[in-house]
Design an enzyme around this catalytic site. Sequence first.
Site, PDB file in Angstrom:
ATOM      1  N   VAL A  18       0.843  -1.200   0.000  1.00 22.25           N
ATOM      2  CA  VAL A  18       0.000   0.000   0.000  1.00 22.25           C
ATOM      3  C   VAL A  18       0.875   1.246   0.000  1.00 22.25           C
ATOM      4  CG1 VAL A  18      -1.730   1.301   1.286  1.00 22.25           C
ATOM      5  CG2 VAL A  18      -1.892  -1.190   1.154  1.00 22.25           C
ATOM      6  N   SER A  21      10.490  -2.719   7.830  1.00 27.46           N
ATOM      7  CA  SER A  21      11.029  -3.443   6.679  1.00 27.46           C
ATOM      8  C   SER A  21      10.398  -2.879   5.418  1.00 27.46           C
ATOM      9  CB  SER A  21      10.748  -4.943   6.789  1.00 27.46           C
ATOM     10  OG  SER A  21       9.353  -5.180   6.831  1.00 27.46           O
ATOM     11  N   PRO A  26     -15.319  -5.838 -36.919  1.00 26.68           N
ATOM     12  CA  PRO A  26     -16.206  -6.750 -37.645  1.00 26.68           C
ATOM     13  C   PRO A  26     -17.678  -6.676 -37.254  1.00 26.68           C
ATOM     14  CG  PRO A  26     -14.971  -7.948 -35.990  1.00 26.68           C
ATOM     15  CD  PRO A  26     -14.447  -6.546 -35.967  1.00 26.68           C
ATOM     16  N   ASP A  70     -20.041   2.538 -44.356  1.00 27.79           N
ATOM     17  CA  ASP A  70     -20.364   1.443 -45.261  1.00 27.79           C
ATOM     18  C   ASP A  70     -21.460   0.564 -44.661  1.00 27.79           C
ATOM     19  OD1 ASP A  70     -18.441   2.252 -47.024  1.00 27.79           O
ATOM     20  OD2 ASP A  70     -16.929   0.817 -46.360  1.00 27.79           O
ATOM     21  N   LYS A 101     -21.530  -0.035 -50.522  1.00 26.02           N
ATOM     22  CA  LYS A 101     -21.562  -0.785 -51.773  1.00 26.02           C
ATOM     23  C   LYS A 101     -21.821  -2.242 -51.433  1.00 26.02           C
ATOM     24  CE  LYS A 101     -17.490   0.935 -52.659  1.00 26.02           C
ATOM     25  NZ  LYS A 101     -17.523   2.165 -51.860  1.00 26.02           N
ATOM     26  N   GLY A 113     -14.344  -3.589 -40.280  1.00 23.55           N
ATOM     27  CA  GLY A 113     -13.052  -4.254 -40.162  1.00 23.55           C
ATOM     28  C   GLY A 113     -11.918  -3.269 -40.071  1.00 23.55           C
ATOM     29  N   ASP A 114     -10.854  -3.530 -40.815  1.00 22.90           N
ATOM     30  CA  ASP A 114      -9.715  -2.619 -40.890  1.00 22.90           C
ATOM     31  C   ASP A 114      -9.699  -1.984 -42.277  1.00 22.90           C
ATOM     32  OD1 ASP A 114      -6.819  -1.920 -39.637  1.00 22.90           O
ATOM     33  OD2 ASP A 114      -6.696  -2.171 -41.812  1.00 22.90           O
ATOM     34  N   ILE A 133      -7.246  -3.343 -45.022  1.00 19.82           N
ATOM     35  CA  ILE A 133      -7.280  -4.749 -45.430  1.00 19.82           C
ATOM     36  C   ILE A 133      -8.543  -4.968 -46.262  1.00 19.82           C
ATOM     37  CG2 ILE A 133      -7.368  -7.152 -44.664  1.00 19.82           C
ATOM     38  CD1 ILE A 133      -5.767  -6.403 -42.242  1.00 19.82           C
ATOM     39  N   THR A 138      -9.617  -6.490 -38.019  1.00 17.60           N
ATOM     40  CA  THR A 138     -10.097  -7.012 -39.287  1.00 17.60           C
ATOM     41  C   THR A 138     -10.966  -8.246 -39.082  1.00 17.60           C
ATOM     42  OG1 THR A 138      -9.417  -7.669 -41.514  1.00 17.60           O
ATOM     43  CG2 THR A 138      -8.072  -8.474 -39.688  1.00 17.60           C
ATOM     44  N   MET A 146     -15.022 -11.628 -48.788  1.00 18.73           N
ATOM     45  CA  MET A 146     -15.901 -11.424 -49.948  1.00 18.73           C
ATOM     46  C   MET A 146     -15.835 -12.604 -50.910  1.00 18.73           C
ATOM     47  SD  MET A 146     -14.945  -7.377 -50.529  1.00 18.73           S
ATOM     48  CE  MET A 146     -13.174  -7.695 -50.337  1.00 18.73           C
TER      49      MET A 146
END
Length: 474
Positions: free
Chosen positions: A23, A44, A226, A249, A271, A303-304, A307, A332, A384
């Site tokens: 402590v 001590s 994701p 997206d 898309k 995701g990323d 990538i 990702t 995909m």
Amino acid sequence: MDYLPIFADLKQRPVLVVGGGEVAARKIDLLLRAGAEVRVVAQSLSSEVEHLHQQSAIQWLAESFIAEQLDDVFLVIAATDDPRLNAEVYEEANVRRVLANVVDDQPKCSFIFPSIVDRSPIVVAISSSGQAPVLARMLREKLETLLPASLGKMAEIAGSWRSRVKQRFGMMSARRRFWEQAFDGNFASLTAGGQFKEAELALQQLIDAPDDATHQGMVTLVGAGPGDPGLLTLRGLQVMQQADVVLYDFLVSAEVLDLVRRDAEKICVGKRAGNHLVMQEETNRLLVELAKQGKKVVRLKGGDPFIFGRGGEELEVVAAAGIPFQVVPGITAAAGATAYAGIPLTHRERAQSVMFITGQIRTDGNGLQWSELARGQQTLAIYMGAMKASDISRNLIAHGRAADTPVAVIGRGTRPDQQVLTGTLENLEQLAQQAPSPALLVIGEVVELHHQLAWFGHHPETAGAQRPSVVNLA
């Protein structure tokens, strides 16, 4: 108020700590960070405190406490497991009008330690006046997530520019507007990205700009992960909370989108396969146009973004337009969805390598080194790829991958309605047709571990998760 919140300058001031255990070590760490001259009285020392003593970072004054040790100290902390000794330290400190803190004994404290969010020189202190320390700690944890780590550096740079800003803007109201714009604009964003020279250039441009000038905004590319909002990075959340406009997206989950600042404009530029609702050129145009209007633009991608997310292509356009930008990586799909499905991408006995590839391939199979992809003891994570599952399966088998190689199709990975469909390479097309979108294809021996390691949705403590539907077509 039960206590007056103050910030004490302890640099090179003597502070006494009575106690040398764990402590005491925590309190000593705070005192040293504040630059105090720490003196310790203890029979001590714990290994951590002993290490500080060996480094001459602290002074081990004595083994026993005597009142005279308080005569020239700024404040004292009693952190022993002896209540009588702690009480003696407190009483003697009161006699000498020295501030005292007895750890975990609030009535015997003339000062208390708050929960601290340290972004030095910005420091946030939270106290419940000793009534609910756990609540104070929980509030601190929430603030830790909201306050970027770059806040301290931002304040440090701003401090070095105060005199120049004061020379440029005589009125206090004008200086206030300047700093509000700086802390809410490119200066803050560039500092957060570690671009300190560019951040100071942004300050100079603000100083030099005419009073009625429209200042350029910036673009931040953010990986949304994701689907599970818990996988969004802390930096991603902070940027989304500061955005004026967000271009997102279809792969961004509704739960993640709900974390965007409430008054921010949201524009869907999604898309879908075979149906480009918003052409890429239009997305690029919007990024540039909105930033030139002085807005903080967040490009939110599932995701990323680097990538198979076309993030690099979009930033090329932004960079060509001379607009400042930064990137916040995301988890990702191949990492997130497989982890939630209990499928390790690599394994000492089953896969020594992993390859991320896109399923957007030509029907003749050209463009991919199928002989390399068909090697055993490696994992293929295919983005995909559902619509091309038949071509993928046929080419891999033709180039030597065994038809009974384990495969999984993970639909809507990491989300409450996640589905994991398992089988073999020869029936990959059938699995892909059954999986919900978005879907990730995983090919390799590691898929066999799914039934052993699957955890998401399998236990009641998985909040908000439903049992994933599993189909085995082995």
